[in-house]
Design a protein around this motif. Structure first.
Motif: not given
Length: 120
Positions: A30-43
């Motif tokens: 679903f994320a791929k189809v929607k083209e949601y970005p991959i972000l660096d999230m602070p831990l």
């Protein structure tokens, strides 16, 4: 003789919210189809009080440790539409244990149709 420890595949990973259940694959697709970005999230801003898996017996703890050791940080974690981790707790654990400051993450803005709904 080795002590047997169960395995779990990506195909078996599921996210439960209320009576709805999604497979990890459904969420990633679903994320791929929607083209949601991959972000660096602070831990540092992640709530570590969640109880994502059962670890009340030693064999459960060993199973979860094995999953943390075997997971890959190459794959992003998935956050659901309200910001909760839907897939990726083992990767989160690994990143923290390895001293990382961020983790790759995808935030869903909406949820796909669930794979199934449990009757309660």
């Amino acid at each position: 003789m080795k002590v047997p420890v169960d395995n779990m595949t990506f195909a078996e990973s599921q996210y439960h919210r209320g009576d709805k259940i999604w497979t990890a694959q459904t969420l990633y697709d679903f994320a791929k189809v929607k083209e949601y970005p991959i972000l660096d999230m602070p831990l540092w801003n992640i709530d570590l009080t969640a109880e994502p898996f059962e670890c009340n017996q030693l064999h459960s703890f060993i199973f979860q440790c094995k999953r943390v050791n075997q997971c890959s940080l190459e794959y992003p974690i998935i956050l659901d539409d309200v910001g909760q981790i839907a897939d990726g707790y083992h990767r989160l654990c690994k990143a923290i244990l390895e001293g990382k400051e961020t983790i790759k993450a995808i935030r869903l803005l909406e949820m796909p149709a669930p794979d199934r709904v449990e009757n309660k």
